[in-house]
Design an enzyme around this catalytic site. Structure first.
Site, PDB file in Angstrom:
ATOM      1  N   SER B  94       0.829  -1.203   0.000  1.00 39.03           N
ATOM      2  CA  SER B  94       0.000   0.000   0.000  1.00 39.03           C
ATOM      3  C   SER B  94       0.871   1.263   0.000  1.00 39.03           C
ATOM      4  CB  SER B  94      -0.936  -0.059   1.206  1.00 39.03           C
ATOM      5  OG  SER B  94      -1.922   0.932   1.117  1.00 39.03           O
ATOM      6  N   ASP B 216      -9.698  -4.303  -6.032  1.00 38.64           N
ATOM      7  CA  ASP B 216      -9.130  -3.573  -4.899  1.00 38.64           C
ATOM      8  C   ASP B 216      -9.830  -2.224  -4.863  1.00 38.64           C
ATOM      9  OD1 ASP B 216      -7.683  -2.090  -3.086  1.00 38.64           O
ATOM     10  OD2 ASP B 216      -5.722  -2.694  -3.847  1.00 38.64           O
ATOM     11  N   HIS B 244      -7.624  -5.161  -0.507  1.00 42.63           N
ATOM     12  CA  HIS B 244      -6.412  -4.354  -0.553  1.00 42.63           C
ATOM     13  C   HIS B 244      -5.264  -5.029   0.181  1.00 42.63           C
ATOM     14  CE1 HIS B 244      -4.208  -0.713  -1.204  1.00 42.63           C
ATOM     15  NE2 HIS B 244      -4.038  -0.495   0.083  1.00 42.63           N
TER      16      HIS B 244
END
Lengths: 409, 262
Positions: B94, B216, B244
């Protein structure tokens, strides 16, 4: 399978569909597998519409991010989460605050089979929590403001105290100065009257005594009285000029300063028995200054150094010019100048007390510092246990160049 | 304060090649618990918590330093320097994918390869670029952060969790790995979601793998594609996973894609 319930209200199916909370089962991908009637009623979608949606679709945008970054990992890590605040978004886009509990259903391999979520309406509770949070923030802010206020209060009190102290100190000095000024006037009157009286009696002797030898002695005494009076009057005028804000007038000229300093020193020493002054003057080039004023400055500093020095110890006068700065240093042996005296050293009437018959009016250092100022120079004092030095410094760059030009021509 | 303690750095593994894992916004190094052990056999595995997260030293949190991703990238470089990491592999999830990319620009010698798990250089929609969120939505998120219980209540104090069927979690603290000081969480969210590092992608010289999940909601497929296209040396692996956090949801897929790349 079909158990006959006395009342359809006891049917578990009915309990699932119309429970006082919403149920939703999710595929591991987040797709809604099944939702109960309660959720259908809350959201305003049909059952079929809901079944095609993903759990994300019924969350508000921030709820979606938060779910993905916090609750989905939590669910995966510990297999459940409880009491999580989420915002649902209904068919019309209206936000529906809920609290959610969730459980992962895992297969024998430990993989997620599905996720069961129970949702409870929490509008009031969330509102209350929001208010708590706001109250907490307000309290935090008030605390910060109070701290800032306290700090500024302390600062203001400190400033006020400092101001007051300064004011009082100023008042005290003013009062001291006024007192000294009165004494000064008295001493001045006294000191002027004495030589005046001796001139008067001298004149009477001259008028009646024809003895040339005696007359000559009287004239010498009278001259010295006149010199003393005129020196007192000069000091008075210098003080008046400085005090009136005009500053001291100087007439700058390039002069051989070395002999001037030596002559002044000799004159001062001549008037004082047992005084010893060593000079070390290295001023080969002409110096741009007011010759008379610098002479006066040296005279004041040397006279002062002799009067306050240790008997038997020589006063040293060192003068030179390097890097465009003229320096004259006058040093005597003796104890340090007390700090409170030091602060006011270069102010008029700075003496702790003005006495009659003292050797001057207590204006010597004040006038010397005024002379320094008029030359765009500085008069500084250094004082320790062993000795005290007064150092006069004055920029000479322009005149050095002038000197060089003169030399070149 | 040593950097090791500041970032709660943990080192394991029998291999030589360093592999440093960086967690994203929301959780801590536990994010890697299904991935990292797999690489211990042939790597020197380095795990850490960003300052403000997990068991990092909260006292080291500096609002100014961590107001942008640059501060976090500086931390990564400092960790690598402290551990003499050279030609290692950086794995970032991320927001840490971008943090790693920034670190590799600052000090390229540390990494030979970057593995970017669900990266996004910009979460905001901007003209043709579809980051996924409008400005208003992101502002709402920052507000929403405050409304969750994580971190607010004293009840969040660590509880030992008895989880018989998952012994690896037996010492895990309930909810704690997603627990963050609310002020720090808000600042990290701001640094994460309001940053725009699209222009930095072209400066990344390190060979990179972009791991993109099929679905996602935070970093969609178009974002992963954008990252791959704008990195000078990158390849994209689309993995069959939802959400995610494939490092938790589909660890086998992630490991497979990483092995192929390495």
């Amino acid at each position: 399978m079909n158990v006959a319930y006395k009342n359809t209200m006891d049917d578990p199916e009915e309990l699932f569909e119309n429970a006082p909370c919403a149920y939703v089962s999710l595929h591991p991908s987040g797709r809604i597998l099944r939702a109960n009637q309660t959720l259908v009623d809350w959201l305003g979608y049909s059952k079929e519409e809901l079944a095609g949606k993903s759990f994300h679709d019924i969350l508000s945008a921030p709820g979606r991010i938060f779910y993905e970054t916090h609750f989905a990992p939590l669910l995966r890590m510990q297999g459940f989460f409880d009491e999580v605040a989420l915002d649902l978004s209904d068919a019309s886009g209206t936000t529906l605050p809920v609290l959610a509990n969730a459980r992962e259903v895992r297969d024998t391999a430990g993989d997620t089979h599905s996720v069961r979520v129970a949702l409870f309406r929490a509008r009031q509770r969330r509102q209350y929590e929001r208010e708590l949070l706001e109250a907490r923030r307000a309290a935090e802010k008030a605390r910060e403001e109070l701290a800032a206020l306290n700090a500024s209060l302390e600062e203001r009190v400190e400033n006020a105290v400092q101001k007051r102290i300064k004011l009082e100190r100023g008042l005290w000095y003013e009062r001291q100065t006024a007192k000294l000024r009165e004494q000064f006037v008295a001493v001045l009157g006294h000191d002027l009257r004495n030589p005046l009286a001796s001139i008067r009696s001298g004149a009477e002797i001259l008028a009646r005594d024809p003895d040339p030898e005696k007359r000559e002695k009287v004239v010498t005494l009278m001259r010295s009285s006149i010199a003393r009076m005129s020196s007192l009057i000069d000091d008075m005028l210098d003080l008046a000029a400085s005090r009136l804000g005009k500053g001291m007038a100087v007439e700058m000229k390039a002069v051989e300063l070395g002999p001037v300093i030596q002559q002044v020193v000799d004159e001062v020493v001549a008037g004082r028995e047992a005084a010893r002054v060593e000079t070390q003057i290295d001023l080969p080039d002409p110096i741009e200054c007011d010759e008379g004023r610098i002479g006066q400055l040296v005279s004041n500093l040397v006279g002062n150094a002799i009067d306050h020095g240790t008997e038997g110890e020589a006063v040293r006068v060192v003068s030179g010019c390097s890097n465009g700065v003229l320096t004259i240093r006058v040093t005597n042996a003796g104890g340090p100048i007390p700090p409170d005296v030091r602060v006011r050293l270069f102010q008029p009437f700075s003496r702790a007390e003005v006495r009659a018959h003292q050797k001057g009016l207590g204006l010597g250092l004040f006038i010397a510092s005024e002379i320094a100022r008029a030359h765009k120079g500085k008069l500084e004092v250094e004082s320790d246990e062993k000795e005290t030095s007064f150092l006069f410094k004055m920029p000479q760059k322009a005149s050095q160049t002038a000197t060089q030009t003169t030399k070149a021509t | 304060m040593s950097i090791i303690k500041r970032n709660n750095v943990k080192i394991s593994g029998d291999g030589q090649t360093p592999m440093i894992f960086a967690h994203g916004f929301g959780c801590d190094q536990n994010m890697w618990r299904f991935i990292a052990p797999e690489f211990e056999r042939d790597h020197r595995v380095i795990l850490f918590d960003h300052v403000g997260a997990g068991r990092s030293d909260l006292g080291a949190y500096d609002q100014e330093r961590y107001a942008t991703l640059e501060g976090y990238a500086d931390d990564v470089v400092e960790i690598c320097e402290a551990l003499n990491v050279e030609n290692g592999i950086f794995v970032g999830h991320s927001v840490s994918a971008m943090i790693g990319a920034l670190a590799s620009i600052k000090s390229p010698k540390h990494f030979e390869k970057l593995v970017l798990v669900c990266p996004s250089p910009c979460y905001l929609n901007d003209g043709d670029y579809q980051g996924g969120f409008s400005h208003q939505q992101l502002e709402e998120l920052l507000e929403f952060l405050d409304e969750n219980h994580m971190g607010w209540s004293a009840q969040m104090a660590p509880l030992i969790m008895g989880n018989a069927d998952r012994p690896e979690l037996s010492e895990e603290l309930e909810n704690s790995f997603c627990r963050t000081d609310p002020d720090i969480a808000r600042a990290f969210a701001r640094a994460t979601f309001l940053s725009d590092n699209r222009a930095d992608l072209a400066s990344v010289r390190t060979s990179s793998l972009v791991l993109q999940c099929k679905e996602d909601v935070i970093a969609g497929q178009q974002v992963g594609k954008y990252v791959e296209e704008h990195l000078p040396d990158a390849r994209l692996a689309l993995i069959d996973a939802y959400g995610h956090c494939p490092n938790l949801g589909a660890p086998d897929e992630v490991i497979k894609a990483m092995r192929e790349f390495l």
